[in-house]
Scaffold this motif. Structure first.
Motif, PDB file in Angstrom:
ATOM      1  N   VAL A  42      13.437  13.419   1.907  1.00  0.00           N
ATOM      2  CA  VAL A  42      12.077  13.956   1.780  1.00  0.00           C
ATOM      3  C   VAL A  42      11.801  14.316   3.185  1.00  0.00           C
ATOM      4  CG1 VAL A  42      10.114  14.562   0.865  1.00  0.00           C
ATOM      5  CG2 VAL A  42      11.999  13.343  -0.553  1.00  0.00           C
ATOM      6  N   ARG A  43      11.924  15.420   3.888  1.00  0.00           N
ATOM      7  CA  ARG A  43      11.766  15.369   5.402  1.00  0.00           C
ATOM      8  C   ARG A  43      10.410  15.669   5.747  1.00  0.00           C
ATOM      9  NH1 ARG A  43      13.884  19.972   7.719  1.00  0.00           N
ATOM     10  NH2 ARG A  43      14.081  18.831   9.484  1.00  0.00           N
ATOM     11  N   ASN A  44       9.690  16.042   4.706  1.00  0.00           N
ATOM     12  CA  ASN A  44       8.169  16.372   5.153  1.00  0.00           C
ATOM     13  C   ASN A  44       7.184  16.301   4.202  1.00  0.00           C
ATOM     14  OD1 ASN A  44       8.679  19.009   4.197  1.00  0.00           O
ATOM     15  ND2 ASN A  44       9.659  19.485   6.277  1.00  0.00           N
ATOM     16  N   ARG A  45       5.893  16.086   4.152  1.00  0.00           N
ATOM     17  CA  ARG A  45       5.068  16.277   3.230  1.00  0.00           C
ATOM     18  C   ARG A  45       5.131  17.660   2.265  1.00  0.00           C
ATOM     19  NH1 ARG A  45       1.355  11.828   3.508  1.00  0.00           N
ATOM     20  NH2 ARG A  45       1.290  10.947   5.389  1.00  0.00           N
ATOM     21  N   ARG A  46       5.563  18.658   3.101  1.00  0.00           N
ATOM     22  CA  ARG A  46       5.509  20.147   2.630  1.00  0.00           C
ATOM     23  C   ARG A  46       6.327  20.031   1.457  1.00  0.00           C
ATOM     24  NH1 ARG A  46       6.710  22.612   6.982  1.00  0.00           N
ATOM     25  NH2 ARG A  46       9.126  22.609   6.699  1.00  0.00           N
ATOM     26  N   ALA A  47       7.480  19.248   1.312  1.00  0.00           N
ATOM     27  CA  ALA A  47       8.407  19.163   0.113  1.00  0.00           C
ATOM     28  C   ALA A  47       7.479  18.933  -1.147  1.00  0.00           C
ATOM     29  CB  ALA A  47       9.529  18.142   0.163  1.00  0.00           C
ATOM     30  N   LEU A  51       6.339  21.143  -4.529  1.00  0.00           N
ATOM     31  CA  LEU A  51       6.815  20.690  -6.039  1.00  0.00           C
ATOM     32  C   LEU A  51       5.445  20.724  -6.861  1.00  0.00           C
ATOM     33  CD1 LEU A  51       8.954  17.504  -5.250  1.00  0.00           C
ATOM     34  CD2 LEU A  51       9.612  19.440  -6.647  1.00  0.00           C
ATOM     35  N   LEU A  52       4.190  20.147  -6.094  1.00  0.00           N
ATOM     36  CA  LEU A  52       3.010  20.277  -6.677  1.00  0.00           C
ATOM     37  C   LEU A  52       2.591  21.883  -7.388  1.00  0.00           C
ATOM     38  CD1 LEU A  52       1.082  17.602  -4.610  1.00  0.00           C
ATOM     39  CD2 LEU A  52       1.737  17.418  -7.227  1.00  0.00           C
ATOM     40  N   TRP A  53       2.714  22.660  -6.359  1.00  0.00           N
ATOM     41  CA  TRP A  53       2.365  23.884  -6.557  1.00  0.00           C
ATOM     42  C   TRP A  53       3.222  24.624  -7.788  1.00  0.00           C
ATOM     43  CZ3 TRP A  53      -2.319  25.939  -5.794  1.00  0.00           C
ATOM     44  CH2 TRP A  53      -3.094  25.709  -4.772  1.00  0.00           C
ATOM     45  N   LYS A  54       4.559  24.308  -7.752  1.00  0.00           N
ATOM     46  CA  LYS A  54       5.578  24.840  -8.538  1.00  0.00           C
ATOM     47  C   LYS A  54       6.365  23.787  -9.122  1.00  0.00           C
ATOM     48  CE  LYS A  54       5.096  29.302  -8.817  1.00  0.00           C
ATOM     49  NZ  LYS A  54       4.929  30.020 -10.192  1.00  0.00           N
ATOM     50  N   ARG A 110      -2.230  12.866  -9.371  1.00  0.00           N
ATOM     51  CA  ARG A 110      -3.289  12.690  -8.522  1.00  0.00           C
ATOM     52  C   ARG A 110      -2.758  12.091  -7.220  1.00  0.00           C
ATOM     53  NH1 ARG A 110      -6.796  11.948 -12.900  1.00  0.00           N
ATOM     54  NH2 ARG A 110      -6.343   9.644 -12.798  1.00  0.00           N
ATOM     55  N   GLY A 111      -2.029  11.086  -7.471  1.00  0.00           N
ATOM     56  CA  GLY A 111      -1.441  10.135  -6.398  1.00  0.00           C
ATOM     57  C   GLY A 111      -0.449  10.799  -5.635  1.00  0.00           C
ATOM     58  N   LEU A 112       0.265  11.819  -6.044  1.00  0.00           N
ATOM     59  CA  LEU A 112       1.027  12.822  -5.394  1.00  0.00           C
ATOM     60  C   LEU A 112       0.248  13.886  -4.443  1.00  0.00           C
ATOM     61  CD1 LEU A 112       3.741  13.576  -8.093  1.00  0.00           C
ATOM     62  CD2 LEU A 112       4.088  12.250  -5.931  1.00  0.00           C
ATOM     63  N   VAL A 113      -0.819  14.121  -5.054  1.00  0.00           N
ATOM     64  CA  VAL A 113      -1.734  14.998  -4.343  1.00  0.00           C
ATOM     65  C   VAL A 113      -2.297  14.356  -3.071  1.00  0.00           C
ATOM     66  CG1 VAL A 113      -3.956  16.270  -4.262  1.00  0.00           C
ATOM     67  CG2 VAL A 113      -2.262  16.420  -6.153  1.00  0.00           C
ATOM     68  N   ARG A 114      -2.663  13.229  -3.263  1.00  0.00           N
ATOM     69  CA  ARG A 114      -3.025  12.245  -2.176  1.00  0.00           C
ATOM     70  C   ARG A 114      -2.037  12.123  -1.101  1.00  0.00           C
ATOM     71  NH1 ARG A 114      -5.941   9.782  -6.129  1.00  0.00           N
ATOM     72  NH2 ARG A 114      -4.347   8.103  -6.189  1.00  0.00           N
ATOM     73  N   LEU A 115      -0.969  11.827  -1.548  1.00  0.00           N
ATOM     74  CA  LEU A 115       0.250  11.682  -0.718  1.00  0.00           C
ATOM     75  C   LEU A 115       0.646  12.955   0.073  1.00  0.00           C
ATOM     76  CD1 LEU A 115       2.258   9.532   0.556  1.00  0.00           C
ATOM     77  CD2 LEU A 115       3.805  10.213  -1.474  1.00  0.00           C
ATOM     78  N   ALA A 116       0.726  14.155  -0.582  1.00  0.00           N
ATOM     79  CA  ALA A 116       0.982  15.257   0.089  1.00  0.00           C
ATOM     80  C   ALA A 116       0.010  15.744   1.188  1.00  0.00           C
ATOM     81  CB  ALA A 116       1.117  16.359  -1.125  1.00  0.00           C
ATOM     82  N   GLY A 117      -1.070  15.377   0.809  1.00  0.00           N
ATOM     83  CA  GLY A 117      -2.062  15.657   1.949  1.00  0.00           C
ATOM     84  C   GLY A 117      -2.741  17.162   1.434  1.00  0.00           C
ATOM     85  N   PRO A 118      -3.993  17.303   1.885  1.00  0.00           N
ATOM     86  CA  PRO A 118      -4.826  18.564   1.598  1.00  0.00           C
ATOM     87  C   PRO A 118      -4.016  19.869   2.276  1.00  0.00           C
ATOM     88  CG  PRO A 118      -6.242  17.679   3.167  1.00  0.00           C
ATOM     89  CD  PRO A 118      -4.731  16.717   2.805  1.00  0.00           C
ATOM     90  N   ALA A 119      -3.568  20.819   1.679  1.00  0.00           N
ATOM     91  CA  ALA A 119      -3.177  21.960   2.280  1.00  0.00           C
ATOM     92  C   ALA A 119      -2.737  23.159   1.005  1.00  0.00           C
ATOM     93  CB  ALA A 119      -1.957  21.724   2.973  1.00  0.00           C
ATOM     94  N   LEU A 120      -2.991  24.342   1.712  1.00  0.00           N
ATOM     95  CA  LEU A 120      -2.388  25.428   0.766  1.00  0.00           C
ATOM     96  C   LEU A 120      -1.179  25.355   0.294  1.00  0.00           C
ATOM     97  CD1 LEU A 120      -4.346  28.328   2.721  1.00  0.00           C
ATOM     98  CD2 LEU A 120      -5.245  27.340   0.517  1.00  0.00           C
TER      99      LEU A 120
END
Length: 430
Positions: A42-47, A51-54, A110-120
Protein backbone atom coordinates in the motif's frame (compact mmCIF):
# COMPACT_ATOMS: atom_id res chain seq x y z
CA UNK A 1 0.37 3.98 18.27
CA UNK A 2 0.64 0.80 16.17
CA UNK A 3 2.41 0.96 12.82
CA UNK A 4 0.32 1.58 9.70
CA UNK A 5 0.44 -2.01 8.40
CA UNK A 6 -0.78 -3.52 11.67
CA UNK A 7 -3.54 -0.95 12.00
CA UNK A 8 -4.59 -1.48 8.39
CA UNK A 9 -4.60 -5.26 8.69
CA UNK A 10 -6.69 -5.14 11.86
CA UNK A 11 -9.19 -2.68 10.43
CA UNK A 12 -9.61 -4.60 7.17
CA UNK A 13 -10.22 -7.81 9.09
CA UNK A 14 -12.71 -5.99 11.30
CA UNK A 15 -14.63 -4.74 8.25
CA UNK A 16 -14.36 -7.98 6.27
CA UNK A 17 -15.04 -10.29 9.20
CA UNK A 18 -12.26 -12.72 8.24
CA UNK A 19 -8.47 -12.96 8.57
CA UNK A 20 -6.52 -11.29 5.77
CA UNK A 21 -4.83 -14.06 3.73
CA UNK A 22 -1.92 -11.93 2.48
CA UNK A 23 0.82 -9.79 4.00
CA UNK A 24 0.64 -6.00 3.89
CA UNK A 25 3.46 -3.46 3.67
CA UNK A 26 2.34 0.10 4.27
CA UNK A 27 3.70 3.45 3.14
CA UNK A 28 5.72 3.80 6.36
CA UNK A 29 7.64 0.57 5.64
CA UNK A 30 5.84 -1.47 8.30
CA UNK A 31 4.58 -4.99 7.54
CA UNK A 32 1.86 -7.20 9.01
CA UNK A 33 0.14 -10.43 8.09
CA UNK A 34 1.01 -14.08 7.57
CA UNK A 35 4.63 -14.78 6.60
CA UNK A 36 5.56 -16.69 3.44
CA UNK A 37 2.69 -15.17 1.47
CA UNK A 38 2.74 -12.56 -1.29
CA UNK A 39 2.84 -8.95 -0.15
CA UNK A 40 0.35 -6.22 -1.04
CA UNK A 41 2.22 -2.93 -0.98
CA UNK A 42 0.00 0.00 0.00
CA UNK A 43 2.13 2.84 -1.33
CA UNK A 44 0.13 5.74 0.09
CA UNK A 45 -2.99 6.75 1.99
CA UNK A 46 -4.71 7.55 -1.31
CA UNK A 47 -5.18 3.82 -1.82
CA UNK A 48 -7.34 3.71 1.31
CA UNK A 49 -9.37 6.69 0.17
CA UNK A 50 -10.08 4.92 -3.10
CA UNK A 51 -11.35 1.88 -1.19
CA UNK A 52 -13.46 3.99 1.15
CA UNK A 53 -15.12 5.98 -1.61
CA UNK A 54 -15.63 2.92 -3.83
CA UNK A 55 -15.63 -0.16 -1.57
CA UNK A 56 -14.95 -3.49 -3.23
CA UNK A 57 -13.72 -4.35 -6.68
CA UNK A 58 -13.80 -0.93 -8.35
CA UNK A 59 -11.92 0.80 -5.52
CA UNK A 60 -9.25 -1.90 -5.56
CA UNK A 61 -9.01 -1.68 -9.35
CA UNK A 62 -8.56 2.09 -9.25
CA UNK A 63 -5.80 1.77 -6.67
CA UNK A 64 -4.09 -0.92 -8.76
CA UNK A 65 -4.33 0.96 -12.06
CA UNK A 66 -3.09 4.19 -10.48
CA UNK A 67 -0.11 2.41 -8.91
CA UNK A 68 -1.28 3.10 -5.35
CA UNK A 69 -1.25 -0.67 -4.75
CA UNK A 70 1.45 -3.07 -5.89
CA UNK A 71 2.07 -6.77 -5.43
CA UNK A 72 5.32 -8.50 -4.54
CA UNK A 73 5.03 -12.16 -5.43
CA UNK A 74 2.81 -14.10 -7.78
CA UNK A 75 -0.20 -12.13 -9.01
CA UNK A 76 -2.28 -15.28 -9.55
CA UNK A 77 -1.69 -16.37 -5.95
CA UNK A 78 -2.84 -13.01 -4.60
CA UNK A 79 -5.94 -12.96 -6.79
CA UNK A 80 -6.72 -16.52 -5.78
CA UNK A 81 -6.40 -15.69 -2.08
CA UNK A 82 -8.56 -12.58 -2.39
CA UNK A 83 -11.18 -14.11 -4.69
CA UNK A 84 -13.30 -15.40 -1.85
CA UNK A 85 -13.37 -11.95 -0.26
CA UNK A 86 -14.10 -9.91 -3.37
CA UNK A 87 -15.18 -11.83 -6.48
CA UNK A 88 -16.70 -15.07 -5.22
CA UNK A 89 -18.97 -13.93 -2.40
CA UNK A 90 -22.04 -15.15 -4.26
CA UNK A 91 -25.53 -13.75 -4.65
CA UNK A 92 -26.23 -13.98 -0.91
CA UNK A 93 -23.30 -11.80 0.16
CA UNK A 94 -24.20 -8.90 2.39
CA UNK A 95 -24.40 -5.54 0.71
CA UNK A 96 -22.50 -2.61 2.19
CA UNK A 97 -25.61 -1.03 3.69
CA UNK A 98 -26.49 -4.27 5.47
CA UNK A 99 -22.91 -4.83 6.62
CA UNK A 100 -22.76 -1.36 8.16
CA UNK A 101 -25.51 -2.31 10.60
CA UNK A 102 -22.87 -4.33 12.42
CA UNK A 103 -21.21 -2.13 15.10
CA UNK A 104 -17.86 -3.88 14.54
CA UNK A 105 -17.96 -3.10 10.83
CA UNK A 106 -18.91 0.54 11.48
CA UNK A 107 -16.06 0.86 13.94
CA UNK A 108 -13.63 -0.61 11.43
CA UNK A 109 -14.75 1.78 8.72
CA UNK A 110 -14.34 4.75 11.05
CA UNK A 111 -10.84 3.55 11.82
CA UNK A 112 -10.02 3.31 8.11
CA UNK A 113 -11.31 6.84 7.59
CA UNK A 114 -9.01 8.15 10.33
CA UNK A 115 -6.05 6.20 8.90
CA UNK A 116 -6.73 7.44 5.35
CA UNK A 117 -6.84 11.04 6.46
CA UNK A 118 -9.34 13.74 5.51
CA UNK A 119 -9.52 14.33 1.78
CA UNK A 120 -11.89 14.43 -1.16
CA UNK A 121 -12.21 11.23 -3.23
CA UNK A 122 -9.24 10.82 -5.57
CA UNK A 123 -9.98 11.27 -9.26
CA UNK A 124 -10.28 7.96 -11.13
CA UNK A 125 -7.26 6.99 -13.26
CA UNK A 126 -7.40 8.40 -16.81
CA UNK A 127 -7.77 4.87 -18.21
CA UNK A 128 -11.27 4.59 -16.71
CA UNK A 129 -14.26 5.08 -18.99
CA UNK A 130 -16.64 7.57 -17.42
CA UNK A 131 -20.06 7.75 -19.01
CA UNK A 132 -23.66 7.12 -17.98
CA UNK A 133 -24.97 3.63 -18.66
CA UNK A 134 -27.86 4.67 -20.87
CA UNK A 135 -28.60 4.40 -24.57
CA UNK A 136 -26.52 1.23 -24.67
CA UNK A 137 -25.74 -0.62 -27.88
CA UNK A 138 -26.69 2.03 -30.37
CA UNK A 139 -24.44 2.23 -33.41
CA UNK A 140 -22.66 5.24 -31.91
CA UNK A 141 -22.21 3.80 -28.41
CA UNK A 142 -21.01 0.43 -29.73
CA UNK A 143 -18.44 2.14 -31.96
CA UNK A 144 -17.20 4.20 -29.01
CA UNK A 145 -16.95 1.13 -26.76
CA UNK A 146 -15.11 -0.90 -29.40
CA UNK A 147 -12.71 1.95 -30.03
CA UNK A 148 -11.88 2.19 -26.30
CA UNK A 149 -10.83 -1.44 -26.19
CA UNK A 150 -9.38 -2.19 -29.61
CA UNK A 151 -7.82 1.10 -30.66
CA UNK A 152 -5.13 0.83 -27.98
CA UNK A 153 -2.51 0.36 -30.67
CA UNK A 154 -1.71 -2.56 -32.96
CA UNK A 155 1.87 -2.74 -31.68
CA UNK A 156 0.55 -3.32 -28.16
CA UNK A 157 -1.70 -6.15 -29.35
CA UNK A 158 1.18 -7.72 -31.27
CA UNK A 159 3.18 -7.81 -28.05
CA UNK A 160 0.36 -9.45 -26.07
CA UNK A 161 -1.23 -11.74 -28.66
CA UNK A 162 1.89 -12.82 -30.50
CA UNK A 163 2.23 -13.47 -34.25
CA UNK A 164 -1.22 -15.07 -34.64
CA UNK A 165 -2.97 -11.77 -33.72
CA UNK A 166 -6.01 -13.74 -32.59
CA UNK A 167 -7.81 -12.17 -29.64
CA UNK A 168 -10.04 -15.05 -28.54
CA UNK A 169 -9.71 -18.41 -26.85
CA UNK A 170 -7.21 -20.74 -28.50
CA UNK A 171 -7.77 -24.50 -28.90
CA UNK A 172 -4.92 -26.39 -27.24
CA UNK A 173 -3.82 -29.85 -28.38
CA UNK A 174 -1.70 -30.04 -25.18
CA UNK A 175 -0.99 -27.50 -22.44
CA UNK A 176 2.63 -27.34 -23.61
CA UNK A 177 1.79 -26.41 -27.22
CA UNK A 178 2.72 -23.00 -28.56
CA UNK A 179 0.14 -20.24 -28.56
CA UNK A 180 0.47 -19.94 -32.33
CA UNK A 181 -0.29 -23.67 -32.82
CA UNK A 182 -3.31 -23.46 -30.53
CA UNK A 183 -4.69 -20.40 -32.32
CA UNK A 184 -4.18 -22.04 -35.72
CA UNK A 185 -6.04 -25.10 -34.45
CA UNK A 186 -8.91 -22.91 -33.21
CA UNK A 187 -9.32 -21.23 -36.60
CA UNK A 188 -9.18 -24.58 -38.36
CA UNK A 189 -11.73 -26.05 -35.94
CA UNK A 190 -14.16 -23.27 -36.78
CA UNK A 191 -13.63 -23.76 -40.51
CA UNK A 192 -14.33 -27.48 -40.13
CA UNK A 193 -17.47 -26.87 -38.09
CA UNK A 194 -18.69 -24.48 -40.77
CA UNK A 195 -17.81 -27.10 -43.45
CA UNK A 196 -16.21 -24.43 -45.61
CA UNK A 197 -15.48 -25.36 -49.22
CA UNK A 198 -13.90 -23.49 -52.09
CA UNK A 199 -16.08 -20.85 -53.69
CA UNK A 200 -18.34 -20.24 -50.69
CA UNK A 201 -18.97 -16.85 -49.07
CA UNK A 202 -18.11 -16.35 -45.38
CA UNK A 203 -19.07 -13.37 -43.22
CA UNK A 204 -16.72 -12.89 -40.26
CA UNK A 205 -18.49 -10.66 -37.75
CA UNK A 206 -16.01 -8.85 -35.53
CA UNK A 207 -13.06 -9.84 -37.69
CA UNK A 208 -10.36 -8.33 -35.49
CA UNK A 209 -7.00 -8.15 -37.21
CA UNK A 210 -8.09 -10.48 -40.01
CA UNK A 211 -6.73 -13.83 -38.84
CA UNK A 212 -9.93 -15.85 -39.37
CA UNK A 213 -10.61 -14.23 -42.75
CA UNK A 214 -7.07 -14.91 -43.96
CA UNK A 215 -7.07 -18.51 -42.69
CA UNK A 216 -10.43 -19.33 -44.27
CA UNK A 217 -9.51 -17.80 -47.62
CA UNK A 218 -6.01 -19.26 -47.77
CA UNK A 219 -6.73 -22.75 -46.43
CA UNK A 220 -10.29 -23.32 -47.64
CA UNK A 221 -10.63 -21.17 -50.76
CA UNK A 222 -13.63 -19.15 -49.60
CA UNK A 223 -14.42 -15.50 -50.26
CA UNK A 224 -14.62 -13.56 -46.99
CA UNK A 225 -16.16 -10.31 -45.84
CA UNK A 226 -14.77 -9.30 -42.44
CA UNK A 227 -16.39 -6.48 -40.49
CA UNK A 228 -15.12 -4.50 -37.50
CA UNK A 229 -15.89 -1.15 -35.87
CA UNK A 230 -12.21 -0.46 -35.18
CA UNK A 231 -10.36 1.67 -37.71
CA UNK A 232 -7.00 0.46 -36.41
CA UNK A 233 -7.99 -3.19 -36.72
CA UNK A 234 -9.28 -2.67 -40.25
CA UNK A 235 -6.11 -0.94 -41.43
CA UNK A 236 -3.95 -3.70 -39.96
CA UNK A 237 -6.13 -6.48 -41.38
CA UNK A 238 -6.15 -4.96 -44.87
CA UNK A 239 -2.35 -4.80 -44.90
CA UNK A 240 -2.13 -8.45 -43.81
CA UNK A 241 -4.59 -9.44 -46.52
CA UNK A 242 -2.53 -7.59 -49.13
CA UNK A 243 0.72 -9.13 -47.88
CA UNK A 244 -0.88 -12.60 -48.23
CA UNK A 245 -1.99 -11.81 -51.79
CA UNK A 246 -5.64 -12.37 -50.89
CA UNK A 247 -7.22 -9.03 -51.83
CA UNK A 248 -9.31 -10.78 -54.49
CA UNK A 249 -10.90 -13.04 -51.85
CA UNK A 250 -10.95 -11.01 -48.61
CA UNK A 251 -12.70 -7.69 -48.04
CA UNK A 252 -12.33 -5.90 -44.70
CA UNK A 253 -14.98 -3.34 -43.86
CA UNK A 254 -15.48 -0.86 -41.03
CA UNK A 255 -19.15 -1.65 -40.64
CA UNK A 256 -21.77 -2.34 -38.00
CA UNK A 257 -23.33 -5.80 -38.25
CA UNK A 258 -26.75 -4.14 -38.52
CA UNK A 259 -25.66 -2.50 -41.76
CA UNK A 260 -24.62 -5.69 -43.57
CA UNK A 261 -27.24 -6.31 -46.28
CA UNK A 262 -25.39 -8.14 -49.04
CA UNK A 263 -26.39 -11.72 -48.21
CA UNK A 264 -26.87 -14.51 -48.71
CA UNK A 265 -23.73 -15.99 -47.15
CA UNK A 266 -22.93 -19.68 -46.96
CA UNK A 267 -21.48 -19.36 -43.47
CA UNK A 268 -21.00 -16.83 -40.68
CA UNK A 269 -18.35 -16.83 -37.96
CA UNK A 270 -18.81 -14.69 -34.87
CA UNK A 271 -15.76 -15.14 -32.64
CA UNK A 272 -15.69 -13.18 -29.40
CA UNK A 273 -18.07 -10.62 -30.85
CA UNK A 274 -21.45 -11.41 -29.28
CA UNK A 275 -20.31 -10.28 -25.80
CA UNK A 276 -20.48 -6.72 -27.16
CA UNK A 277 -24.03 -7.02 -28.49
CA UNK A 278 -25.95 -6.72 -25.22
CA UNK A 279 -28.94 -8.63 -23.89
CA UNK A 280 -31.51 -6.22 -25.30
CA UNK A 281 -30.05 -6.47 -28.80
CA UNK A 282 -29.17 -10.15 -28.89
CA UNK A 283 -32.36 -11.41 -30.54
CA UNK A 284 -32.08 -8.67 -33.16
CA UNK A 285 -28.46 -9.70 -33.72
CA UNK A 286 -29.37 -13.37 -34.13
CA UNK A 287 -32.29 -12.60 -36.44
CA UNK A 288 -30.10 -10.42 -38.64
CA UNK A 289 -27.44 -13.12 -38.98
CA UNK A 290 -30.16 -15.69 -39.72
CA UNK A 291 -31.50 -13.48 -42.51
CA UNK A 292 -28.00 -13.12 -44.02
CA UNK A 293 -27.53 -16.91 -44.34
CA UNK A 294 -28.77 -19.03 -47.21
CA UNK A 295 -31.03 -21.95 -46.28
CA UNK A 296 -28.69 -24.66 -44.99
CA UNK A 297 -26.03 -22.11 -44.08
CA UNK A 298 -24.16 -22.39 -40.79
CA UNK A 299 -23.32 -19.99 -37.97
CA UNK A 300 -20.44 -20.61 -35.57
CA UNK A 301 -20.91 -18.44 -32.48
CA UNK A 302 -17.87 -18.43 -30.17
CA UNK A 303 -18.88 -16.60 -26.98
CA UNK A 304 -17.93 -16.17 -23.32
CA UNK A 305 -20.70 -17.17 -20.90
CA UNK A 306 -21.35 -16.49 -17.23
CA UNK A 307 -23.02 -18.72 -14.69
CA UNK A 308 -26.82 -18.23 -14.45
CA UNK A 309 -28.31 -16.43 -11.47
CA UNK A 310 -31.47 -17.34 -9.60
CA UNK A 311 -32.73 -13.83 -10.33
CA UNK A 312 -31.49 -12.93 -13.79
CA UNK A 313 -32.93 -9.41 -13.51
CA UNK A 314 -30.33 -8.70 -10.81
CA UNK A 315 -27.39 -9.27 -13.17
CA UNK A 316 -24.92 -6.41 -13.40
CA UNK A 317 -21.79 -6.17 -15.48
CA UNK A 318 -18.49 -6.55 -13.63
CA UNK A 319 -17.48 -3.07 -12.35
CA UNK A 320 -13.81 -3.34 -13.28
CA UNK A 321 -14.40 -4.87 -16.71
CA UNK A 322 -17.10 -2.32 -17.54
CA UNK A 323 -15.03 0.66 -16.45
CA UNK A 324 -11.64 -0.33 -17.84
CA UNK A 325 -11.83 -3.17 -20.35
CA UNK A 326 -15.10 -3.79 -22.22
CA UNK A 327 -17.43 -0.81 -21.74
CA UNK A 328 -21.07 -1.89 -22.12
CA UNK A 329 -20.08 -5.54 -22.52
CA UNK A 330 -22.52 -8.12 -21.20
CA UNK A 331 -22.23 -11.84 -20.57
CA UNK A 332 -25.14 -14.27 -20.76
CA UNK A 333 -25.52 -17.90 -19.67
CA UNK A 334 -25.01 -20.33 -22.54
CA UNK A 335 -28.61 -21.50 -22.19
CA UNK A 336 -29.84 -17.96 -22.83
CA UNK A 337 -27.67 -17.71 -25.94
CA UNK A 338 -28.99 -21.00 -27.31
CA UNK A 339 -32.58 -19.94 -26.63
CA UNK A 340 -32.14 -16.63 -28.44
CA UNK A 341 -30.55 -18.32 -31.45
CA UNK A 342 -33.46 -20.75 -31.62
CA UNK A 343 -35.98 -17.92 -31.26
CA UNK A 344 -34.29 -16.27 -34.26
CA UNK A 345 -34.97 -19.38 -36.34
CA UNK A 346 -31.71 -21.28 -36.02
CA UNK A 347 -31.44 -24.98 -35.27
CA UNK A 348 -28.67 -25.41 -32.71
CA UNK A 349 -26.70 -28.54 -33.60
CA UNK A 350 -23.68 -28.51 -31.32
CA UNK A 351 -22.44 -26.75 -28.18
CA UNK A 352 -18.82 -27.29 -27.18
CA UNK A 353 -17.42 -25.87 -23.97
CA UNK A 354 -13.73 -24.98 -24.17
CA UNK A 355 -13.48 -23.23 -20.80
CA UNK A 356 -10.11 -24.65 -19.76
CA UNK A 357 -8.64 -23.60 -23.11
CA UNK A 358 -9.28 -19.94 -22.33
CA UNK A 359 -7.43 -20.16 -19.02
CA UNK A 360 -4.38 -21.51 -20.87
CA UNK A 361 -4.70 -18.76 -23.50
CA UNK A 362 -4.92 -15.96 -20.96
CA UNK A 363 -1.91 -17.20 -19.01
CA UNK A 364 0.15 -17.08 -22.22
CA UNK A 365 -1.04 -13.54 -22.94
CA UNK A 366 -0.10 -12.47 -19.40
CA UNK A 367 3.34 -14.04 -19.85
CA UNK A 368 3.78 -12.13 -23.14
CA UNK A 369 2.77 -8.86 -21.48
CA UNK A 370 5.06 -9.34 -18.48
CA UNK A 371 8.00 -10.34 -20.69
CA UNK A 372 7.58 -7.15 -22.72
CA UNK A 373 6.47 -4.91 -19.83
CA UNK A 374 8.76 -1.96 -20.55
CA UNK A 375 7.71 -1.91 -24.19
CA UNK A 376 4.02 -2.26 -23.27
CA UNK A 377 4.25 0.75 -20.96
CA UNK A 378 5.98 2.75 -23.67
CA UNK A 379 3.31 1.81 -26.24
CA UNK A 380 0.37 2.68 -23.98
CA UNK A 381 0.76 3.88 -20.38
CA UNK A 382 1.67 2.31 -17.04
CA UNK A 383 -2.01 2.35 -16.09
CA UNK A 384 -3.15 0.68 -19.29
CA UNK A 385 -0.55 -2.06 -18.96
CA UNK A 386 -1.70 -2.66 -15.37
CA UNK A 387 -5.33 -2.83 -16.54
CA UNK A 388 -4.46 -5.58 -18.97
CA UNK A 389 -2.32 -7.49 -16.52
CA UNK A 390 -5.08 -7.53 -13.89
CA UNK A 391 -7.90 -8.21 -16.35
CA UNK A 392 -6.19 -11.16 -18.02
CA UNK A 393 -4.84 -12.75 -14.83
CA UNK A 394 -8.17 -12.44 -13.01
CA UNK A 395 -10.00 -13.79 -16.07
CA UNK A 396 -7.68 -16.81 -16.24
CA UNK A 397 -8.59 -17.68 -12.66
CA UNK A 398 -12.28 -17.13 -13.37
CA UNK A 399 -12.17 -19.65 -16.20
CA UNK A 400 -10.19 -22.12 -14.12
CA UNK A 401 -12.70 -21.89 -11.27
CA UNK A 402 -15.78 -22.16 -13.51
CA UNK A 403 -16.99 -18.67 -12.70
CA UNK A 404 -17.20 -18.02 -16.45
CA UNK A 405 -16.95 -20.26 -19.50
CA UNK A 406 -16.63 -20.06 -23.26
CA UNK A 407 -18.63 -22.05 -25.79
CA UNK A 408 -18.73 -22.68 -29.50
CA UNK A 409 -22.34 -22.95 -30.65
CA UNK A 410 -22.92 -24.36 -34.13
CA UNK A 411 -26.31 -23.38 -35.54
CA UNK A 412 -27.91 -23.98 -38.93
CA UNK A 413 -30.54 -22.10 -40.91
CA UNK A 414 -32.26 -25.40 -41.53
CA UNK A 415 -34.58 -25.30 -44.57
CA UNK A 416 -38.22 -26.39 -44.49
CA UNK A 417 -37.22 -29.81 -45.81
CA UNK A 418 -35.44 -30.45 -42.50
CA UNK A 419 -32.16 -31.39 -44.20
CA UNK A 420 -29.59 -29.73 -41.95
CA UNK A 421 -26.56 -30.99 -43.85
CA UNK A 422 -24.85 -31.93 -40.56
CA UNK A 423 -23.29 -35.43 -40.48
CA UNK A 424 -24.85 -38.07 -38.25
CA UNK A 425 -21.69 -38.05 -36.13
CA UNK A 426 -20.40 -34.52 -36.25
CA UNK A 427 -17.88 -35.09 -33.44
CA UNK A 428 -15.90 -38.00 -32.11
CA UNK A 429 -15.03 -38.34 -28.45
CA UNK A 430 -11.65 -39.57 -27.33
Amino acid sequence: MADAASRLKGLLEQVGGTPLPVRIRAWDGSQAGPPDTPVIVVRNRRALRRLLWKPGELGLARAWVAGDLEIEGDLYTVLGLLAGLIWERGEDARGLAEALRDPEVRAGVRGLVRLAGPALPPAPPPEEVRRPRRNLHTRRSDKRAISHHYDVGNDFYELVLGPSMVYSCAYWPTPDSTLETAQHDKLELICRKLALTSGQRLLDVGCGWGSMAIHAAREHGVSVVGITLSQEQAAYARKRVADEGLTDRVEIRVQDYRDVTDGPYDAISSIGMAEHVGAERYLEYAEHLHALLRPGGRLLNHQIARRPQRDESAYQADDFIDAYVFPDGELAPVGTTVTQLERAGFEVRDVESIREHYALTLRRWVANLEAGWAEAVKLTSPGRARVWQLYMAASALAFERNRIGVNQVLAVRTPESGASGVPLRARTWG
